[in-house]
Design an enzyme around this catalytic site. Structure first.
Site, PDB file in Angstrom:
ATOM      1  N   CYS A 356       0.819  -1.223   0.000  1.00 54.53           N
ATOM      2  CA  CYS A 356       0.000   0.000   0.000  1.00 54.53           C
ATOM      3  C   CYS A 356       0.845   1.261   0.000  1.00 54.53           C
ATOM      4  O   CYS A 356       1.802   1.370   0.758  1.00 54.53           O
ATOM      5  CB  CYS A 356      -0.857   0.083   1.254  1.00 54.53           C
ATOM      6  SG  CYS A 356      -1.981  -1.269   1.466  1.00 54.53           S
ATOM      7  N   ARG A 453     -12.804   1.902 -11.690  1.00 55.36           N
ATOM      8  CA  ARG A 453     -13.116   2.207 -10.300  1.00 55.36           C
ATOM      9  C   ARG A 453     -12.408   3.498  -9.949  1.00 55.36           C
ATOM     10  O   ARG A 453     -12.810   4.223  -9.071  1.00 55.36           O
ATOM     11  CB  ARG A 453     -12.538   1.157  -9.377  1.00 55.36           C
ATOM     12  CG  ARG A 453     -12.922  -0.185  -9.733  1.00 55.36           C
ATOM     13  CD  ARG A 453     -12.225  -1.115  -8.838  1.00 55.36           C
ATOM     14  NE  ARG A 453     -12.710  -0.931  -7.461  1.00 55.36           N
ATOM     15  CZ  ARG A 453     -12.495  -1.828  -6.531  1.00 55.36           C
ATOM     16  NH1 ARG A 453     -11.856  -2.897  -6.818  1.00 55.36           N
ATOM     17  NH2 ARG A 453     -12.940  -1.643  -5.313  1.00 55.36           N
TER      18      ARG A 453
HETATM   19  N1  NAI Z   1      -6.935  -1.144   2.513  1.00 55.13           N
HETATM   20  C1  NAI Z   1      -6.332  -0.128   1.968  1.00 55.13           C
HETATM   21  O1  NAI Z   1      -5.642   0.619   2.627  1.00 55.13           O
HETATM   22  C2  NAI Z   1      -6.428   0.152   0.534  1.00 55.13           C
HETATM   23  C3  NAI Z   1      -6.928  -0.771  -0.330  1.00 55.13           C
HETATM   24  N2  NAI Z   1      -6.968  -0.535  -1.676  1.00 55.13           N
HETATM   25  C4  NAI Z   1      -7.482  -1.549  -2.558  1.00 55.13           C
HETATM   26  O2  NAI Z   1      -7.510  -1.063  -3.875  1.00 55.13           O
HETATM   27  C5  NAI Z   1      -8.740  -1.342  -4.500  1.00 55.13           C
HETATM   28  C6  NAI Z   1      -9.469  -0.080  -4.872  1.00 55.13           C
HETATM   29  O3  NAI Z   1      -9.781   0.666  -3.716  1.00 55.13           O
HETATM   30  P1  NAI Z   1     -10.457   2.098  -3.809  1.00 55.13           P
HETATM   31  O4  NAI Z   1      -9.658   2.981  -4.652  1.00 55.13           O
HETATM   32  O5  NAI Z   1     -10.705   2.562  -2.444  1.00 55.13           O
HETATM   33  O6  NAI Z   1     -11.815   1.726  -4.576  1.00 55.13           O
HETATM   34  P2  NAI Z   1     -13.243   2.419  -4.593  1.00 55.13           P
HETATM   35  O7  NAI Z   1     -13.984   1.684  -5.639  1.00 55.13           O
HETATM   36  O8  NAI Z   1     -13.874   2.468  -3.258  1.00 55.13           O
HETATM   37  O9  NAI Z   1     -12.959   3.910  -5.007  1.00 55.13           O
HETATM   38  C7  NAI Z   1     -12.456   4.350  -6.275  1.00 55.13           C
HETATM   39  C8  NAI Z   1     -13.038   5.716  -6.599  1.00 55.13           C
HETATM   40  O10 NAI Z   1     -14.348   5.540  -7.117  1.00 55.13           O
HETATM   41  C9  NAI Z   1     -15.275   6.360  -6.400  1.00 55.13           C
HETATM   42  N3  NAI Z   1     -16.596   5.711  -6.404  1.00 55.13           N
HETATM   43  C10 NAI Z   1     -16.905   4.515  -5.857  1.00 55.13           C
HETATM   44  N4  NAI Z   1     -18.220   4.230  -6.063  1.00 55.13           N
HETATM   45  C11 NAI Z   1     -18.747   5.267  -6.767  1.00 55.13           C
HETATM   46  C12 NAI Z   1     -20.038   5.542  -7.294  1.00 55.13           C
HETATM   47  N5  NAI Z   1     -21.067   4.685  -7.133  1.00 55.13           N
HETATM   48  N6  NAI Z   1     -20.200   6.700  -7.964  1.00 55.13           N
HETATM   49  C13 NAI Z   1     -19.177   7.555  -8.124  1.00 55.13           C
HETATM   50  N7  NAI Z   1     -17.941   7.354  -7.646  1.00 55.13           N
HETATM   51  C14 NAI Z   1     -17.709   6.212  -6.977  1.00 55.13           C
HETATM   52  C15 NAI Z   1     -14.647   6.507  -5.043  1.00 55.13           C
HETATM   53  O11 NAI Z   1     -15.151   7.632  -4.345  1.00 55.13           O
HETATM   54  C16 NAI Z   1     -13.180   6.645  -5.409  1.00 55.13           C
HETATM   55  O12 NAI Z   1     -12.866   7.945  -5.805  1.00 55.13           O
HETATM   56  C17 NAI Z   1      -9.481  -2.212  -3.512  1.00 55.13           C
HETATM   57  O13 NAI Z   1      -9.183  -3.547  -3.837  1.00 55.13           O
HETATM   58  C18 NAI Z   1      -8.920  -1.860  -2.192  1.00 55.13           C
HETATM   59  O14 NAI Z   1      -8.994  -2.916  -1.254  1.00 55.13           O
HETATM   60  C19 NAI Z   1      -6.559   0.657  -2.177  1.00 55.13           C
HETATM   61  C20 NAI Z   1      -6.061   1.612  -1.377  1.00 55.13           C
HETATM   62  C21 NAI Z   1      -5.929   1.431   0.066  1.00 55.13           C
HETATM   63  O1  XMP Z   2      -3.083   1.044  -0.257  1.00 57.33           O
HETATM   64  C1  XMP Z   2      -3.331  -0.008  -0.859  1.00 57.33           C
HETATM   65  N1  XMP Z   2      -3.090  -0.046  -2.174  1.00 57.33           N
HETATM   66  C2  XMP Z   2      -3.323  -1.139  -2.910  1.00 57.33           C
HETATM   67  O2  XMP Z   2      -3.076  -1.147  -4.107  1.00 57.33           O
HETATM   68  C3  XMP Z   2      -3.861  -2.265  -2.231  1.00 57.33           C
HETATM   69  N2  XMP Z   2      -4.229  -3.494  -2.638  1.00 57.33           N
HETATM   70  C4  XMP Z   2      -4.645  -4.151  -1.536  1.00 57.33           C
HETATM   71  N3  XMP Z   2      -4.552  -3.385  -0.461  1.00 57.33           N
HETATM   72  C5  XMP Z   2      -4.860  -3.715   0.932  1.00 57.33           C
HETATM   73  O3  XMP Z   2      -3.748  -4.397   1.495  1.00 57.33           O
HETATM   74  C6  XMP Z   2      -4.181  -5.625   2.101  1.00 57.33           C
HETATM   75  C7  XMP Z   2      -3.088  -6.671   2.077  1.00 57.33           C
HETATM   76  O4  XMP Z   2      -2.005  -6.214   2.821  1.00 57.33           O
HETATM   77  P1  XMP Z   2      -0.769  -7.174   3.228  1.00 57.33           P
HETATM   78  O5  XMP Z   2      -0.016  -7.472   1.985  1.00 57.33           O
HETATM   79  O6  XMP Z   2       0.037  -6.365   4.188  1.00 57.33           O
HETATM   80  O7  XMP Z   2      -1.359  -8.387   3.849  1.00 57.33           O
HETATM   81  C8  XMP Z   2      -5.405  -5.986   1.280  1.00 57.33           C
HETATM   82  O8  XMP Z   2      -6.256  -6.895   1.941  1.00 57.33           O
HETATM   83  C9  XMP Z   2      -6.049  -4.630   1.023  1.00 57.33           C
HETATM   84  O9  XMP Z   2      -6.820  -4.163   2.094  1.00 57.33           O
HETATM   85  C10 XMP Z   2      -4.070  -2.212  -0.864  1.00 57.33           C
HETATM   86  N4  XMP Z   2      -3.807  -1.083  -0.188  1.00 57.33           N
HETATM   87  K     K Z   3       2.076   0.628   3.510  1.00 54.95           K
END
Ligand code: NAI
Ligand code: XMP
Ligand code: K
Length: 540
Positions: A356, A453
Site C-alpha cells: 500500500c 473504479r
Molecule cells: N486497505 C487499503 O488501505 C487500501 C486498499 N486498496 C485496494 O484497492 C482497490 C481499490 O480501492 P479504492 O480505490 O478505495 O476503490 P473504490 O472503488 O472504493 O474507489 C475508487 C473511486 O471511485 C469512487 N466511487 C466509488 N463508487 C462510486 C459511485 N457509485 N459513484 C461515483 N464514484 C464512486 C470513489 O469515491 C473513489 O474515488 C481495492 O481492492 C482496495 O482494497 C486501495 C487503497 C488502500
Molecule cells: O493502499 C493499498 N493499495 C493497494 O493497491 C492495495 N491493494 C490491496 N490493499 C490492501 O492491502 C491488504 C493486504 O495487505 P498485506 O499485503 O500487508 O497483507 C489488502 O487486503 C487490502 O486491504 C491495498 N492497499
Molecule cells: K504501507
C-alpha cells in the site's frame, strides 16, 4: 498510599527510614494484592489517544505472558468472521488478483479459514470462481480437462506434456458437462505408432467403462475404484452427462480436513467474494448470489461513503441471507455508520498493507494496532466482528490482532507465493523461486481491470495507491496454514488464553497486559548479533 505518607511524617518511622529505606518499602509477600502484581498496561491505557496522541502498530507492542494451565493443543482458535459465520482458523485471504481465486478459496476453507475471490474479473468469471468453490467435493475433480473424440494423439501428447497428467475423459465437443463418450489413458495410447490417429479410434468407449452415477459419496467411489482396479472413475448423470472424475491417485493423497469451513447442512465449503460500489456492481451481486456466495466484501479503501451505505442497504434488502462485510474503516465514526447500514462485519486497515502507498499518496490512514483496537471496541458493542486487514507478516502479528479484538486476520503478502495463489512461479537471477504480488491499486492491477473504479477509462492520469512486486515461494497452503495456526496457539498459550473468546474477555476486562517497545526493544526482539543465520519457518 495516604497512610504510608502520614506514617513517614511520624518521628520514629522517619528515623528508621533514613537508616534503612529499603526495609520500609518491603512488603510482606503474603499480603500482595492483585494491584501489586499488575504489570504492563491494559489496551485501554495504551491506546487512549488523549494520553499518547500517537498511533501504534503491531511491532510497537508486545503482549506480556500470563499463566499456562493447559496444553498447546487445547487452544481453540474458533472465531467469528461475521455475525453468522464462524471459522475454526482465524485467517482470511485478501481479495487480490495475486492472492485469491477458487483454488486458494478452496484451500483456505479446507484449512478452516476463508478466501475472498477478488473482483478484478468479469462478472461471469468471478461468479464461476465462486461456483467452483461451492461445487468442490474432496476427492472429486469437478472440472476435469476433457478432450473431443476428433483430437489426434499428437495433440493429446502436447496436452499431456503441458498438464502433467495422463488420463482424460472424451466427451462430445471436448467439454465438461457433455455426454461422456469414453476415456483415454496411457494404456490406450502408449503403443500406437501413428500419432495422427484420432482418439475416437483408440479410446476405451463408454460401454466398456466402469462409471458411477451422480450423488455417490467419496467412500463409495473409493470402493468402486478398488474393486474395478481402475485408475479413473467418471461420475455421470442418468443421461450420461459427465459431472466429475475421481482419480485413484487423488484418493490416496486425500486427507481429512477436520477444521473445514462448511455449510452446516449441505456441507458445501463457504466462500466470499469482493465487489465495488459502482451501479454495475449490483449486477455482480446478483450473479454472485446465483452462484451461492456466502459473504460479500465491499472492497474500498475508504468505506464510509454514500456509495457504500447504499450498497450495504441494497444487498441486505435483496439478499438478506448473504453476509455483508463493509469497509475499510479505521475510525469509530466510520464503523458506526457502516454498522447502522446493516454490515455483518467490518474490514479494518487503511494504507498499512505491504503493497500500500495510500498513506503516502493520500495522507489518510491509521497505524494498524490503533485502528484494530478502536474499531473492534466500538463494533463489539453491536456484536459485529472485525477483520484486521493487512500489515500481517508473522503468526505473532495475528496473535496481536486477535488480542486487540479482531475476529480474524486478513492477509495478502503473508499468503502470496503459496502454490494455490493465481500466477506462475519464476526464478530470480539468484535462483530464488518467486511469484508476483501486487496491490489492487497498483498501475498493473488497475490496467487489468479495476481501471474504471479509479477515474474512469477516459481519465488522463492514474494515481497509483499500491506497488507491484514479488514474494518467495511458500509451498502449499495445506502446510503453511498449519504452521501459522500452531504459532498462534503457542502465542495464546503463553498469554494464558485457551480460546479466542477467552482472549477477548481478558482484553475487555483489562487482564490482557501489553507494553510499548522502544526501538532498541524491537531490535532486541528480532534476531541480532549473529554473523549470519538461516530462517527456517517450520519442520514438518
Ligand atoms: N486497505 C487499503 O488501505 C487500501 C486498499 N486498496 C485496494 O484497492 C482497490 C481499490 O480501492 P479504492 O480505490 O478505495 O476503490 P473504490 O472503488 O472504493 O474507489 C475508487 C473511486 O471511485 C469512487 N466511487 C466509488 N463508487 C462510486 C459511485 N457509485 N459513484 C461515483 N464514484 C464512486 C470513489 O469515491 C473513489 O474515488 C481495492 O481492492 C482496495 O482494497 C486501495 C487503497 C488502500
Ligand atoms: O493502499 C493499498 N493499495 C493497494 O493497491 C492495495 N491493494 C490491496 N490493499 C490492501 O492491502 C491488504 C493486504 O495487505 P498485506 O499485503 O500487508 O497483507 C489488502 O487486503 C487490502 O486491504 C491495498 N492497499
Ligand atoms: K504501507
Amino acid at each position: 498510599m495516604a497512610t504510608n505518607g502520614s506514617a513517614a511524617m511520624n518521628g520514629k518511622d522517619a528515623k528508621d527510614r533514613s537508616r534503612s529505606p529499603r526495609k520500609e518499602l518491603k512488603k510482606d509477600p503474603s499480603k500482595l494484592t492483585e494491584e501489586d502484581l499488575k504489570d504492563g498496561f491494559s489496551a485501554q491505557e495504551i491506546f487512549s489517544s488523549a494520553i499518547t496522541k500517537s498511533g501504534y502498530t503491531y511491532d510497537d507492542l508486545i503482549c506480556l505472558p500470563g499463566h499456562i494451565n493447559f496444553g498447546v493443543h487445547d487452544v481453540n482458535l474458533t472465531t467469528r468472521f461475521s455475525r453468522k459465520i464462524t471459522l475454526k482458523t482465524p485467517i482470511v485471504s485478501s481479495p487480490m488478483d495475486t492472492v485469491t481465486e477458487s483454488n486458494m478459496a478452496i484451500a483456505m476453507a479446507l484449512e478452516g479459514g476463508l478466501g475472498v475471490i477478488h473482483t478484478n474479473l468479469s462478472i461471469e468469471a468471478q461468479a464461476n470462481e465462486v461456483a467452483r468453490v461451492k461445487k468442490f467435493k474432496a476427492g472429486f475433480i469437478i472440472d476435469p480437462v476433457c478432450v473431443p473424440p476428433t483430437m489426434t494423439l499428437e495433440e493429446l501428447d502436447q496436452l499431456k506434456s503441458k498438464l502433467g497428467f495422463t488420463g482424460f475423459p472424451v466427451t462430445e465437443n471436448g467439454q465438461m458437462g457433455r455426454p461422456l463418450l469414453g476415456l483415454v489413458t496411457k494404456r490406450d495410447t502408449d503403443f500406437i505408432t501413428d500419432r495422427k490417429t484420432r482418439l475416437s479410434a483408440i479410446m476405451t468407449p463408454l460401454s466398456q467403462l466402469v462409471t458411477e452415477k451422480e450423488g455417490i459419496d467419496l467412500k463409495q467411489a473409493n470402493e468402486t475404484l478398488q474393486k474395478s482396479k481402475k485408475g479413473k472413475l467418471p461420475i455421470i448423470t442418468n443421461t450420461n452427462l459427465l459431472v466429475a472424475l475421481v482419480a485413484r491417485t487423488d484418493i490416496k493423497k486425500n486427507v481429512e480436513f477436520p477444521n473445514a469451513t462448511k455449510h452446516p447442512v449441505n456441507k458445501e465449503l463457504l466462500v466470499a467474494a469482493a465487489i465495488g460500489t459502482r451501479p454495475a456492481d449490483r449486477e455482480r451481486v446478483r450473479a454472485l448470489a446465483a452462484a451461492r456466495v456466502d459473504a460479500i466484501i465491499i472492497d474500498s479503501s475508504q468505506g464510509d461513503s454514500v456509495f457504500q451505505h447504499e450498497m450495504i442497504k441494497w444487498i441486505k434488502k435483496e439478499f438478506p441471507e448473504i453476509q455483508v462485510v463493509a469497509g475499510n474503516v479505521v475510525t469509530k465514526q466510520q464503523a458506526k455508520h457502516l454498522i447502522e447500514c446493516g454490515a455483518d462485519a467490518l474490514r479494518v486497515g487503511m494504507g498499512i498493507g505491504s503493497i500500500c502507498t495510500t498513506q503516502e499518496v493520500c495522507a489518510c490512514g491509521r497505524a494498524q494496532a490503533s485502528a484494530v483496537y478502536n474499531v473492534a471496541k466500538l463494533a463489539n458493542l453491536y456484536g459485529v466482528p472485525i477483520l484486521a486487514d493487512g500489515g500481517i507478516s508473522s503468526p505473532g502479528h495475528i496473535v496481536k490482532a486477535l488480542s486487540l479484538g479482531a475476529g480474524a486476520a486478513m492477509c495478502g503478502s503473508l499468503l502470496a507465493g503459496t502454490s494455490e495463489t493465481p500466477g506462475e512461479y519464476f526464478y530470480s537471477e539468484e535462483g530464488k523461486r518467486l511469484k508476483r504480488y501486487r496491490g489492487m491499486g497498483s498501475i498493473d492491477a488497475m490496467k487489468k481491470g479495476s481501471d474504471d473504479r479509479y477515474f474512469g477509462t477516459t481519465s488522463a492520469i492514474k494515481v497509483a495507491q499500491g506497488v507491484s512486486g514479488t514474494v518467495q515461494d511458500k509451498g502449499s497452503i495445506h502446510r503453511y496454514i498449519p504452521y501459522l495456526t500452531q504459532g498462534i496457539r503457542h502465542g495464546m498459550q503463553d498469554i494464558g488464553a485457551k480460546s479466542v473468546s477467552e482472549l477477548q474477555d481478558m482484553l475487555q476486562q483489562g487482564h490482557l497486559r501489553f507494553e510499548l517497545r522502544s526501538a532498541a526493544a524491537q531490535r532486541e526482539g528480532g534476531v541480532h548479533g549473529l554473523h549470519s543465520f538461516e530462517r527456517k519457518l517450520f519442520d514438518a
